[in-house]
Design a protein around this motif. Structure first.
Motif, PDB file in Angstrom:
ATOM      1  N   THR A 253       0.807  -1.221   0.000  1.00 34.33           N
ATOM      2  CA  THR A 253       0.000   0.000   0.000  1.00 34.33           C
ATOM      3  C   THR A 253       0.838   1.269   0.000  1.00 34.33           C
ATOM      4  O   THR A 253       0.301   2.364  -0.141  1.00 34.33           O
ATOM      5  N   GLY A 254       2.170   1.125   0.145  1.00 33.55           N
ATOM      6  CA  GLY A 254       3.069   2.272   0.205  1.00 33.55           C
ATOM      7  C   GLY A 254       4.059   2.097   1.334  1.00 33.55           C
ATOM      8  O   GLY A 254       3.784   1.402   2.321  1.00 33.55           O
ATOM      9  N   THR A 255       5.226   2.722   1.228  1.00 31.23           N
ATOM     10  CA  THR A 255       6.279   2.514   2.225  1.00 31.23           C
ATOM     11  C   THR A 255       6.183   3.441   3.432  1.00 31.23           C
ATOM     12  O   THR A 255       6.955   3.282   4.380  1.00 31.23           O
TER      13      THR A 255
ATOM     14  N   LEU B 147       7.859   3.892  -2.404  1.00 28.23           N
ATOM     15  CA  LEU B 147       6.674   3.248  -2.964  1.00 28.23           C
ATOM     16  C   LEU B 147       5.477   4.116  -2.633  1.00 28.23           C
ATOM     17  O   LEU B 147       5.196   4.408  -1.472  1.00 28.23           O
ATOM     18  N   ASP B 148       4.766   4.529  -3.679  1.00 28.98           N
ATOM     19  CA  ASP B 148       3.641   5.440  -3.533  1.00 28.98           C
ATOM     20  C   ASP B 148       2.416   4.679  -3.041  1.00 28.98           C
ATOM     21  O   ASP B 148       2.357   3.446  -3.059  1.00 28.98           O
ATOM     22  N   TRP B 149       1.404   5.437  -2.622  1.00 25.98           N
ATOM     23  CA  TRP B 149       0.143   4.823  -2.229  1.00 25.98           C
ATOM     24  C   TRP B 149      -0.528   4.159  -3.432  1.00 25.98           C
ATOM     25  O   TRP B 149      -0.693   4.772  -4.487  1.00 25.98           O
TER      26      TRP B 149
ATOM     27  N   PHE C 106      -2.308  -7.437   2.143  1.00 29.20           N
ATOM     28  CA  PHE C 106      -1.913  -6.029   2.131  1.00 29.20           C
ATOM     29  C   PHE C 106      -0.758  -5.834   3.107  1.00 29.20           C
ATOM     30  O   PHE C 106      -0.841  -6.232   4.270  1.00 29.20           O
ATOM     31  N   THR C 107       0.301  -5.214   2.607  1.00 29.26           N
ATOM     32  CA  THR C 107       1.453  -4.932   3.441  1.00 29.26           C
ATOM     33  C   THR C 107       1.924  -3.519   3.154  1.00 29.26           C
ATOM     34  O   THR C 107       1.347  -2.818   2.331  1.00 29.26           O
ATOM     35  N   GLY C 108       2.971  -3.076   3.837  1.00 26.60           N
ATOM     36  CA  GLY C 108       3.482  -1.733   3.623  1.00 26.60           C
ATOM     37  C   GLY C 108       4.961  -1.696   3.904  1.00 26.60           C
ATOM     38  O   GLY C 108       5.652  -2.691   3.697  1.00 26.60           O
TER      39      GLY C 108
ATOM     40  N   VAL D 145       2.156  -6.484  -5.940  1.00 30.83           N
ATOM     41  CA  VAL D 145       1.938  -5.271  -6.728  1.00 30.83           C
ATOM     42  C   VAL D 145       2.442  -4.072  -5.933  1.00 30.83           C
ATOM     43  O   VAL D 145       2.118  -3.915  -4.752  1.00 30.83           O
ATOM     44  N   VAL D 146       3.246  -3.215  -6.601  1.00 25.27           N
ATOM     45  CA  VAL D 146       3.719  -1.978  -5.989  1.00 25.27           C
ATOM     46  C   VAL D 146       3.546  -0.841  -6.990  1.00 25.27           C
ATOM     47  O   VAL D 146       3.449  -1.064  -8.204  1.00 25.27           O
ATOM     48  N   LYS D 147       3.539   0.371  -6.485  1.00 28.20           N
ATOM     49  CA  LYS D 147       3.564   1.558  -7.352  1.00 28.20           C
ATOM     50  C   LYS D 147       4.753   2.410  -6.927  1.00 28.20           C
ATOM     51  O   LYS D 147       4.795   2.910  -5.802  1.00 28.20           O
TER      52      LYS D 147
END
Length: 319
Positions: free
Chosen positions: A45-47, A67-69, A94-96, A263-265
């Motif tokens: 979900t983002g770092t 890593l963006d939201w 879901f992780t972060g 999945v990451v952004k």
């Protein structure tokens, strides 16, 4: 493969290792893992996180936004691909970072749960979760045990936990865990093996803690209490070759990337990408494309974490 146990390895990583995706530094054929079935899809979900831990494998902190939201639109796109291609995915994780910092987290959980997936959220159960207690209770009421929250307690001893997580981190985490337990959420706990204790000693210690506070987690169940090995990318570990499967009496299907993707952004990226593993968010060698179809090719075990966490550590983030 005649290496000492991982907790005894303190020498620096040989710079010749983990360079070539096909062969090891000794010229042996590197092990690969085929995706046998996509059982688990993870979303990072983002770092960003409310904590700065001493040894966070993804370096999450209140300032790290590499890593963006992710958004609910991003998540739905992958859920649609699963449905369109009739993929056998059963669990969405879901992780972060800390997932409950992401402003779309409740909408993402609703999107996943409403489609019938089992759903797992990794959380430190602290202030970000506390702010979302009302919508979490609503999700619990609608979806029951299909939603699991895995709370990070690095050790049963508060002082040791705070060596990793920082001062004044124990009581808020325990408070969050107790609130989840008292309100009927399905719970898992994640601990760490960094103290050198035996697994039995660690599990017995957590069992005492859970019994003292009435926390309904079986500390001797390796899924309900996951004890993760330490991951230090600069510590020397053996490279995994094709011969290792027989030597270690393991199968490639035992490794997490045989059944999972993440999945990451990336910051400022136009779209998310799919990675081979939840542990390798920053290594471009493990970026596999923008779709699940593109990410279905085999993975070369060309990173120290492949050895220390998955093959030799025997760990998996999924349940």
């Amino acid at each position: 493969m005649q290496e000492p146990p991982l907790d005894q390895m303190t020498r620096a990583l040989d710079p010749a290792k983990f360079q070539n995706p096909l062969v090891t530094a000794k010229g042996e054929t590197r092990a690969t893992v085929a995706l046998t079935t996509l059982e688990t899809l993870w979303f990072n979900t983002g770092t960003l996180c409310n904590l700065t831990c001493r040894n966070c494998y993804i370096e999450s902190s209140p300032r790290n936004d590499r890593l963006d939201w992710l958004t609910v639109t991003d998540v739905v796109r992958y859920l649609d691909e699963i449905a369109r291609d009739s993929l056998p995915t059963r669990l969405i994780g879901f992780t972060g970072g800390e997932p409950f910092i992401n402003p779309d987290i409740i909408a993402m959980l609703e999107a996943v749960l409403s489609r019938g997936f089992d759903t797992l959220v990794l959380t430190n159960a602290m202030k970000p979760l506390r702010k979302l207690r009302a919508p979490l209770l609503a999700l619990r009421d609608r979806y029951g045990d299909r939603l699991t929250l895995r709370v990070s307690l690095d050790h049963y001893d508060p002082a040791i936990h705070e060596q990793e997580r920082g001062r004044r981190s124990w009581l808020p985490a325990l408070d969050g865990l107790l609130w989840l337990a008292r309100n009927g959420f399905r719970l898992d706990v994640a601990g760490r093996r960094y103290t050198g204790e035996t697994e039995r000693s660690l599990r017995d210690g957590f069992a005492r803690l859970f019994a003292e506070h009435g926390i309904p987690v079986d500390a001797h169940d390796p899924v309900r209490l996951m004890l993760f090995p330490e991951m230090e990318p600069d510590r020397d570990v053996p490279e995994i070759t094709t011969a290792c499967w027989g030597i270690l009496h393991k199968s490639p299907e035992d490794v997490m990337c045989a059944s999972a993707r993440m999945v990451v952004k990336r910051k400022a990226a136009a779209a998310p990408v799919v990675l081979a593993c939840t542990l390798l968010a920053y290594d471009p060698r493990f970026e596999m494309g923008r779709t699940l179809a593109e990410a279905s090719r085999p993975v070369s075990l060309n990173h120290p974490f492949c050895a220390s966490f998955c093959v030799l550590g025997g760990a998996s983030c999924s349940r």
